[in-house]
Design an enzyme around this catalytic site. Structure first.
Site, PDB file in Angstrom:
ATOM      1  N   HIS A  12      30.754  23.874  40.170  1.00 10.91           N
ATOM      2  CA  HIS A  12      31.760  22.930  40.664  1.00 10.91           C
ATOM      3  C   HIS A  12      31.749  22.873  42.197  1.00 10.91           C
ATOM      4  CE1 HIS A  12      35.740  20.838  40.384  1.00 10.91           C
ATOM      5  NE2 HIS A  12      35.932  21.422  41.559  1.00 10.91           N
ATOM      6  N   GLU A  13      31.836  24.023  42.825  1.00 11.68           N
ATOM      7  CA  GLU A  13      31.898  24.045  44.292  1.00 11.68           C
ATOM      8  C   GLU A  13      30.582  23.572  44.900  1.00 11.68           C
ATOM      9  OE1 GLU A  13      34.794  24.283  45.493  1.00 11.68           O
ATOM     10  OE2 GLU A  13      35.793  25.168  43.746  1.00 11.68           O
ATOM     11  N   HIS A  72      30.702  19.901  45.178  1.00 11.98           N
ATOM     12  CA  HIS A  72      31.411  19.507  46.403  1.00 11.98           C
ATOM     13  C   HIS A  72      30.504  19.688  47.627  1.00 11.98           C
ATOM     14  CE1 HIS A  72      35.459  18.689  45.003  1.00 11.98           C
ATOM     15  NE2 HIS A  72      35.606  19.868  44.439  1.00 11.98           N
ATOM     16  N   GLU A 102      35.830  14.780  44.211  1.00  7.22           N
ATOM     17  CA  GLU A 102      35.965  15.444  42.914  1.00  7.22           C
ATOM     18  C   GLU A 102      34.938  14.896  41.916  1.00  7.22           C
ATOM     19  OE1 GLU A 102      38.042  17.952  42.939  1.00  7.22           O
ATOM     20  OE2 GLU A 102      38.026  18.540  40.830  1.00  7.22           O
TER      21      GLU A 102
END
Lengths: 486, 486
Positions: free
Chosen positions: A250-251, A254, A280
């Site tokens: 997830h990070e 980003h 997001e």
């Protein structure tokens, strides 16, 4: 503008350090150091001299296209910011400190009552903020706009209405499907091995370690001090393989966005991310559309089995795939699966809208919250801690933030579908563990544009259409039919 | 004053990060972020409004003693700083960037000629700085005063003259003494074990890990963001036990001083260290007077042998003690032993004095340097890299800094003698590995005063006398007679 960026990014370094390496006694003075930097950045930004310079530039006709966009967006920001006096900003920041502390206390005492007075004050200030900022149709629009330019109650009502019933139906069919066993994900997974595997994933995804790093923190996050220094964090639970793995993916989603922004536009709008929803969309596209796909794990899973042979050698890829996609309505947003997640967001959205328009009182939050968790997710909220006290956002004054999480998932599905459509070999590449073509598509169609386009413009440009929920719904249906055999 | 401190300490966080965790590509923008923060701090500090407020406070008669000292010292700082225009500061900072880069190039090409033009310019600016700052007797005094308030050419000439011949004699006697074998210190010492042992030493010395931390960096240093957040770094050479050990002890000495300053005076003179000489006295007292003493290692060495049994089980404490105190005149200051070290400093001092008074030309530095290394240390300088290009200081414009290293050793010896004299059980305590009484003495007599007293006043107060070289000479003689049996 770039000097202001220097100060803001300096503050970001101090915040990063606060979350990663700060010794406990250092917290007090760190707070005031951060406050001073924020004050400088805000004072500089609302300086009428800056406004005048921007106005002058804006009226010129000899600027190049990029320069024009940078000036126009900067002027827009300036005009938004100058509506808030330093006194009002200070009020907000003080209210937020107080609110955060009483939220911590309320959580530890498991009692919303300890939070409600300060939250009441915060809601008052946010209403005032909406008035100062100005809005059309609904005061909540003024707050939404800060995180997602152009997002409105009208848009979100439409989107959430479209999505609610299909998701509810899907949850029902999943509940009637075959059961999924994910207990093997909660065996002992030694720390160092998890860390090493996570670093491997990040590298595979294309994160540039010469322009960033990963560290450990209590709550995983991504920050950056320019597009050549992007930092992510993770946390590792030795008894649960999930936390580290999906926070890393997830990070990194980003972070790839931040690393894909232009360093030439340091401190300028075209060097900044488009919106929180788009940000997001990048984390969720990697986390879910790639990171929870059978296709990708075909390539990765054998490697994972070699890293954790005692834990996973008897678990087939199919079992693993089903486990990492288990759906189970529950109490906590951050632990929710891809389907039930959006009910958590919708409840918060409806609640915030009512708070800001004044049709729901702060004191009535717990009752409203618990009622909707029962009705929409079928779960009984046992206490405030696992109910309306679970998120930090309101204590920071972040009203209008939650909807961007759902928008992120919706955009992610549409972007991923467009990429698959435009790149014929993409599916096979990902199936072989090669996500480079996907990253190149994102760089080309999303990252490099910075804030040049709004979310909706960007979506139109990248996919040929503005946001359509069906991509997200189709993606879910397709996936869960397969997993739950309903 | 405290807001200025916020900005300065923020810059210190960015610098710490730069030395420890910054990914390589992040360096460029970090440079400009640091420049912006320095600019803010300097602009705020020379603001005439601040001067006026300080003047007003200074003329009041109702201040408490501590307030009075804080005001007087702040006003003194203000009056010194306001002599330099922002334009001059910018000139210095730009010259220093250029100078640093050409120093790096000159070092890697091993040629002083590549450095001399920029250094020439820097020396010009430092002469100008001395004129702007004002001075009595010698322009170099203006530069010395920035690092060591009250230090003058007259004082240093006296001190170095007193110390030179006795040190020369001592080197001669050592050269004629028994030989010392230190090869066992350069075996394989695994990284993690070294790190753990270093952390153990730091903890033993009384470093508060809730108010600080240790990390790894290329060049060990100490920094702080307030007295409750003090950071040290070390580096580990797997083939040499020395680097990690003495850097840990040395930096912890600095750090204990910073942790002993008052948090109540955050950003104010009474919360700051007295001078660089006093700072260095703390690191050297721990590094040498404690950390290279037979007495302390009586307690520590058995533990060290258990950590590195294959490396040290056959080495007696006496052998170890002699090895860690081996004296051998050599080319590089930072690797020098306790005796020959001061010749490195004296050569730099004499050279800087001549550069600033104009009696030595930049172009003649290498020849002058090599001649004095031959005459004073008996070593032949093979090239500029191992000669006059070895230190970074001049490229930063730090003229007048080197003498504080020697002053640190001299003060350390005098402080340690006073502590031994005033605390009857101190020797036995240290022999049992308990340095808490020593730390308490330093806290009481040195640390807690901040900048209230000058180095000389502090020395007088703590030891009953101003600086006397004989403590240092006696300490050395006593130690090396024993080691070299001359």
């Amino acid at each position: 503008m770039q000097k202001i960026a220097d100060v803001k990014f300096s503050a970001a370094v101090l915040q990063w350090d606060q979350e990663t390496y700060l010794p406990p006694k250092g917290a007090e003075f760190r707070g005031r150091q951060l406050a001073t930097l924020s004050e400088i950045a805000h004072e500089w930004f609302i300086d009428p001299q800056l406004g005048q310079l921007l106005e002058e530039l804006h009226s010129r006709h000899d600027l190049q296209d990029d320069q024009q966009r940078n000036v126009a967006l900067s002027l827009e920001d300036y005009n938004k910011q100058k509506k808030f006096t330093p006194a009002f900003i200070r009020q907000l920041s003080e209210a937020s400190s107080r609110c955060f502390h009483s939220w911590l206390q309320a959580r530890s005492a498991n009692s919303f009552a300890l939070f409600s007075a300060d939250l009441e004050h915060m809601v008052q200030l946010k209403k005032e903020e909406a008035q100062l900022a100005g809005y059309k149709e609904h005061p909540y629009n003024a707050l939404l706009d800060q995180y997602e330019k152009g997002a409105t109650v009208a848009l979100l009502d439409r989107v959430f209405t479209e999505v609610r019933q299909p998701l509810k139906d899907l949850l029902g069919r999943i509940a009637g499907g075959q059961s999924v066993d994910d207990r093997f994900l909660r065996q002992d997974y030694p720390k160092q091995k998890q860390w090493d595997f996570g670093m491997e994933l990040i590298r595979r995804m294309g994160f540039d370690f010469d322009a960033g790093r990963q560290d450990i923190s209590e709550h995983p996050f991504t920050t950056n001090f320019n597009s050549l220094d992007v930092r992510i964090t993770t946390r590792i639970d030795e008894h649960d393989f999930n936390h580290m793995t999906w926070s890393c993916i997830h990070e990194t989603g980003h972070a790839l966005y931040e690393q894909g922004l232009s360093a030439d536009y340091y401190g300028l709008p075209l060097g900044e991310f488009a919106s929180l929803g788009i940000h997001e969309s990048q984390s969720r596209l990697w986390e879910n559309n790639v990171g929870r796909s059978y296709n990708w794990w075909q390539a990765i899973y054998p490697r994972l089995q070699r890293v954790f042979p005692t834990q996973l050698s008897d678990v087939s890829l199919q079992q693993f795939y089903r486990a990492i996609n288990k759906v189970q309505p529950s109490l906590i947003r951050t632990e929710a699966d891809e389907v039930s997640y959006h009910f958590h967001v919708m409840i918060r959205y409806e609640l915030e809208k009512r708070l800001i328009e004044g049709s729901l009182a702060v004191a009535d939050i717990p009752a409203w919250w618990n009622e909707h968790y029962a009705a929409w997710l079928g779960v009984t909220v046992p206490d405030d801690k696992r109910g309306c006290l679970q998120d930090v956002h309101w204590s920071h004054g972040s009203f209008g933030y939650f909807p961007t999480y759902s928008l992120g998932s919706f955009y992610a599905a549409q972007f991923f579908a467009a990429a698959e459509n435009q790149l014929p070999g993409l599916h096979e590449a990902i199936g072989a563990g090669n996500t480079a073509p996907l990253l190149a598509w994102l760089r080309e169609n999303i990252h490099r544009w910075g804030r040049r386009y709004t979310s909706e413009e960007l979506c139109q440009k990248a996919t040929g259409k503005t946001l359509e929920i069906r991509y997200f719904l189709d993606y879910l249906l397709d996936k869960y039919v397969n997993i739950y055999k309903f």
